[in-house]
Design a protein around this motif. Structure first.
Motif, PDB file in Angstrom:
ATOM      1  N   LYS A 150     -43.363 -14.363  38.566  1.00 27.47           N
ATOM      2  CA  LYS A 150     -42.830 -14.877  39.822  1.00 27.47           C
ATOM      3  C   LYS A 150     -42.139 -16.228  39.607  1.00 27.47           C
ATOM      4  O   LYS A 150     -42.512 -16.991  38.720  1.00 27.47           O
ATOM      5  CB  LYS A 150     -43.958 -15.026  40.842  1.00 27.47           C
ATOM      6  CG  LYS A 150     -44.540 -13.686  41.237  1.00 27.47           C
ATOM      7  CD  LYS A 150     -45.615 -13.840  42.273  1.00 27.47           C
ATOM      8  CE  LYS A 150     -46.120 -12.452  42.664  1.00 27.47           C
ATOM      9  NZ  LYS A 150     -47.217 -12.520  43.605  1.00 27.47           N
ATOM     10  N   PRO A 151     -41.160 -16.534  40.435  1.00 23.71           N
ATOM     11  CA  PRO A 151     -40.456 -17.814  40.314  1.00 23.71           C
ATOM     12  C   PRO A 151     -41.390 -19.028  40.342  1.00 23.71           C
ATOM     13  O   PRO A 151     -41.132 -20.021  39.664  1.00 23.71           O
ATOM     14  CB  PRO A 151     -39.506 -17.808  41.519  1.00 23.71           C
ATOM     15  CG  PRO A 151     -39.243 -16.354  41.750  1.00 23.71           C
ATOM     16  CD  PRO A 151     -40.547 -15.671  41.453  1.00 23.71           C
ATOM     17  N   GLU A 152     -42.474 -18.932  41.097  1.00 22.03           N
ATOM     18  CA  GLU A 152     -43.415 -20.045  41.175  1.00 22.03           C
ATOM     19  C   GLU A 152     -43.992 -20.370  39.792  1.00 22.03           C
ATOM     20  O   GLU A 152     -44.257 -21.538  39.477  1.00 22.03           O
ATOM     21  CB  GLU A 152     -44.549 -19.715  42.155  1.00 22.03           C
ATOM     22  CG  GLU A 152     -44.082 -19.524  43.587  1.00 22.03           C
ATOM     23  CD  GLU A 152     -43.434 -18.156  43.875  1.00 22.03           C
ATOM     24  OE1 GLU A 152     -43.567 -17.210  43.054  1.00 22.03           O
ATOM     25  OE2 GLU A 152     -42.772 -18.044  44.915  1.00 22.03           O
ATOM     26  N   LYS A 153     -44.190 -19.374  38.967  1.00 19.76           N
ATOM     27  CA  LYS A 153     -44.701 -19.574  37.609  1.00 19.76           C
ATOM     28  C   LYS A 153     -43.625 -20.229  36.733  1.00 19.76           C
ATOM     29  O   LYS A 153     -43.922 -21.099  35.908  1.00 19.76           O
ATOM     30  CB  LYS A 153     -45.147 -18.228  37.019  1.00 19.76           C
ATOM     31  CG  LYS A 153     -45.670 -18.304  35.625  1.00 19.76           C
ATOM     32  CD  LYS A 153     -47.019 -18.989  35.587  1.00 19.76           C
ATOM     33  CE  LYS A 153     -47.594 -18.934  34.186  1.00 19.76           C
ATOM     34  NZ  LYS A 153     -48.643 -19.917  33.977  1.00 19.76           N
ATOM     35  N   ILE A 154     -42.384 -19.842  36.925  1.00 24.83           N
ATOM     36  CA  ILE A 154     -41.267 -20.420  36.161  1.00 24.83           C
ATOM     37  C   ILE A 154     -41.117 -21.898  36.492  1.00 24.83           C
ATOM     38  O   ILE A 154     -40.735 -22.695  35.637  1.00 24.83           O
ATOM     39  CB  ILE A 154     -39.972 -19.628  36.432  1.00 24.83           C
ATOM     40  CG1 ILE A 154     -40.136 -18.192  35.920  1.00 24.83           C
ATOM     41  CG2 ILE A 154     -38.765 -20.299  35.793  1.00 24.83           C
ATOM     42  CD1 ILE A 154     -39.057 -17.238  36.351  1.00 24.83           C
ATOM     43  N   ALA A 155     -41.463 -22.277  37.712  1.00 25.03           N
ATOM     44  CA  ALA A 155     -41.370 -23.679  38.126  1.00 25.03           C
ATOM     45  C   ALA A 155     -42.165 -24.595  37.204  1.00 25.03           C
ATOM     46  O   ALA A 155     -41.806 -25.755  37.020  1.00 25.03           O
ATOM     47  CB  ALA A 155     -41.848 -23.842  39.564  1.00 25.03           C
ATOM     48  N   GLU A 156     -43.209 -24.069  36.581  1.00 22.57           N
ATOM     49  CA  GLU A 156     -44.020 -24.871  35.657  1.00 22.57           C
ATOM     50  C   GLU A 156     -43.225 -25.258  34.409  1.00 22.57           C
ATOM     51  O   GLU A 156     -43.493 -26.291  33.800  1.00 22.57           O
ATOM     52  CB  GLU A 156     -45.272 -24.095  35.246  1.00 22.57           C
ATOM     53  CG  GLU A 156     -46.200 -23.796  36.400  1.00 22.57           C
ATOM     54  CD  GLU A 156     -47.332 -22.847  36.028  1.00 22.57           C
ATOM     55  OE1 GLU A 156     -47.529 -22.566  34.817  1.00 22.57           O
ATOM     56  OE2 GLU A 156     -48.023 -22.380  36.943  1.00 22.57           O
ATOM     57  N   ASP A 157     -42.264 -24.436  34.018  1.00 24.05           N
ATOM     58  CA  ASP A 157     -41.474 -24.681  32.809  1.00 24.05           C
ATOM     59  C   ASP A 157     -40.261 -25.578  33.050  1.00 24.05           C
ATOM     60  O   ASP A 157     -39.731 -26.186  32.117  1.00 24.05           O
ATOM     61  CB  ASP A 157     -40.983 -23.363  32.213  1.00 24.05           C
ATOM     62  CG  ASP A 157     -42.112 -22.478  31.715  1.00 24.05           C
ATOM     63  OD1 ASP A 157     -43.217 -23.010  31.443  1.00 24.05           O
ATOM     64  OD2 ASP A 157     -41.888 -21.259  31.594  1.00 24.05           O
ATOM     65  N   LEU A 158     -39.785 -25.635  34.278  1.00 29.14           N
ATOM     66  CA  LEU A 158     -38.517 -26.303  34.570  1.00 29.14           C
ATOM     67  C   LEU A 158     -38.477 -27.798  34.287  1.00 29.14           C
ATOM     68  O   LEU A 158     -37.491 -28.274  33.725  1.00 29.14           O
ATOM     69  CB  LEU A 158     -38.088 -26.041  36.011  1.00 29.14           C
ATOM     70  CG  LEU A 158     -37.620 -24.631  36.316  1.00 29.14           C
ATOM     71  CD1 LEU A 158     -37.214 -24.519  37.781  1.00 29.14           C
ATOM     72  CD2 LEU A 158     -36.480 -24.226  35.411  1.00 29.14           C
ATOM     73  N   PRO A 159     -39.488 -28.577  34.645  1.00 30.87           N
ATOM     74  CA  PRO A 159     -39.362 -30.032  34.442  1.00 30.87           C
ATOM     75  C   PRO A 159     -38.989 -30.444  33.023  1.00 30.87           C
ATOM     76  O   PRO A 159     -38.157 -31.338  32.837  1.00 30.87           O
ATOM     77  CB  PRO A 159     -40.734 -30.571  34.854  1.00 30.87           C
ATOM     78  CG  PRO A 159     -41.194 -29.577  35.886  1.00 30.87           C
ATOM     79  CD  PRO A 159     -40.717 -28.249  35.351  1.00 30.87           C
ATOM     80  N   ALA A 160     -39.550 -29.799  32.022  1.00 32.36           N
ATOM     81  CA  ALA A 160     -39.236 -30.169  30.634  1.00 32.36           C
ATOM     82  C   ALA A 160     -37.748 -29.979  30.332  1.00 32.36           C
ATOM     83  O   ALA A 160     -37.135 -30.807  29.645  1.00 32.36           O
ATOM     84  CB  ALA A 160     -40.073 -29.349  29.666  1.00 32.36           C
ATOM     85  N   TYR A 161     -37.152 -28.923  30.840  1.00 31.56           N
ATOM     86  CA  TYR A 161     -35.737 -28.651  30.593  1.00 31.56           C
ATOM     87  C   TYR A 161     -34.841 -29.505  31.466  1.00 31.56           C
ATOM     88  O   TYR A 161     -33.743 -29.892  31.055  1.00 31.56           O
ATOM     89  CB  TYR A 161     -35.442 -27.164  30.770  1.00 31.56           C
ATOM     90  CG  TYR A 161     -36.147 -26.336  29.751  1.00 31.56           C
ATOM     91  CD1 TYR A 161     -35.743 -26.342  28.418  1.00 31.56           C
ATOM     92  CD2 TYR A 161     -37.248 -25.558  30.085  1.00 31.56           C
ATOM     93  CE1 TYR A 161     -36.417 -25.593  27.456  1.00 31.56           C
ATOM     94  CE2 TYR A 161     -37.919 -24.810  29.133  1.00 31.56           C
ATOM     95  CZ  TYR A 161     -37.503 -24.827  27.826  1.00 31.56           C
ATOM     96  OH  TYR A 161     -38.168 -24.102  26.884  1.00 31.56           O
ATOM     97  N   LEU A 162     -35.286 -29.802  32.676  1.00 31.73           N
ATOM     98  CA  LEU A 162     -34.475 -30.630  33.564  1.00 31.73           C
ATOM     99  C   LEU A 162     -34.434 -32.082  33.110  1.00 31.73           C
ATOM    100  O   LEU A 162     -33.430 -32.761  33.310  1.00 31.73           O
ATOM    101  CB  LEU A 162     -35.006 -30.535  35.005  1.00 31.73           C
ATOM    102  CG  LEU A 162     -34.799 -29.175  35.664  1.00 31.73           C
ATOM    103  CD1 LEU A 162     -35.594 -29.089  36.949  1.00 31.73           C
ATOM    104  CD2 LEU A 162     -33.332 -28.903  35.903  1.00 31.73           C
ATOM    105  N   GLN A 163     -35.501 -32.554  32.479  1.00 32.24           N
ATOM    106  CA  GLN A 163     -35.541 -33.937  32.009  1.00 32.24           C
ATOM    107  C   GLN A 163     -34.720 -34.136  30.741  1.00 32.24           C
ATOM    108  O   GLN A 163     -34.259 -35.234  30.483  1.00 32.24           O
ATOM    109  CB  GLN A 163     -36.986 -34.361  31.769  1.00 32.24           C
ATOM    110  CG  GLN A 163     -37.768 -34.465  33.057  1.00 32.24           C
ATOM    111  CD  GLN A 163     -39.262 -34.614  32.824  1.00 32.24           C
ATOM    112  OE1 GLN A 163     -39.726 -34.685  31.706  1.00 32.24           O
ATOM    113  NE2 GLN A 163     -40.018 -34.634  33.913  1.00 32.24           N
ATOM    114  N   ALA A 164     -34.549 -33.084  29.950  1.00 32.73           N
ATOM    115  CA  ALA A 164     -33.786 -33.192  28.700  1.00 32.73           C
ATOM    116  C   ALA A 164     -32.306 -33.332  29.027  1.00 32.73           C
ATOM    117  O   ALA A 164     -31.754 -32.561  29.794  1.00 32.73           O
ATOM    118  CB  ALA A 164     -34.026 -31.960  27.835  1.00 32.73           C
TER     119      ALA A 164
END
Length: 160
Positions: free
Chosen positions: A145-159
């Protein structure tokens, strides 16, 4: 060839290159309106709204290759997505993701990140996460689910 060289057609019929998304984190999803996973549109839209200002976009590619679950034309799909799920993220023309007529985007994505079926898409709502440099960094099964993907996003958004 890079991801950014690939040409796509918007749901409104305009041709564009994925170059337009260079520098953004992307979640590319093959979608369908009559699938058991269709309610994921809500979570995808929530992700898009939460992170768009940080350089994130969801790109939706309707596909009718799995159980004839996307039977409508582009106008029907656009209307369904906007009225049922208030989708505001970019949507594109219906494509094929497997077989000899697979869209070049999906040939590229599958070559970069194989799945359980190798270089095939298993079902609707398979998701590919692309970093700001155009690298395919994650592939998610339709059940994720997208909610689970949200856990991965911050690392990529900060790079950057």
């Amino acid at each position: 060839m890079s991801l950014y060289d690939i040409e796509v057609t918007t749901i409104d019929g305009r041709r564009e290159r994925l170059e337009a998304y260079r520098g953004q984190v992307l979640l590319i999803v093959n979608v369908a309106s009559e699938c058991g996973f269709t309610p994921q549109y809500e979570g995808l839209e929530a992700l898009y709204r939460q992170y768009a200002a940080d350089g994130f976009a969801v790109l939706g590619f309707p596909c009718d290759q799995f159980g004839h679950q996307e039977p409508g034309d582009e106008a029907t799909i656009r209307d369904f997505c906007s009225t049922r799920y208030s989708v505001s993220f970019p949507m594109f023309a219906k494509i094929e993701v497997n077989g000899p007529h697979a869209h070049p985007l999906y040939r590229y994505l599958k070559a970069e990140r194989g799945g359980l079926l190798g270089r095939r898409i298993k079902w609707n709502f398979t998701k590919f996460l692309v970093d700001r440099n155009g690298r395919v960094v994650q592939r998610y099964a339709p059940t994720v689910k997208p909610e689970k993907i949200a856990e991965d996003l911050p690392a990529y958004l900060q790079a950057r």
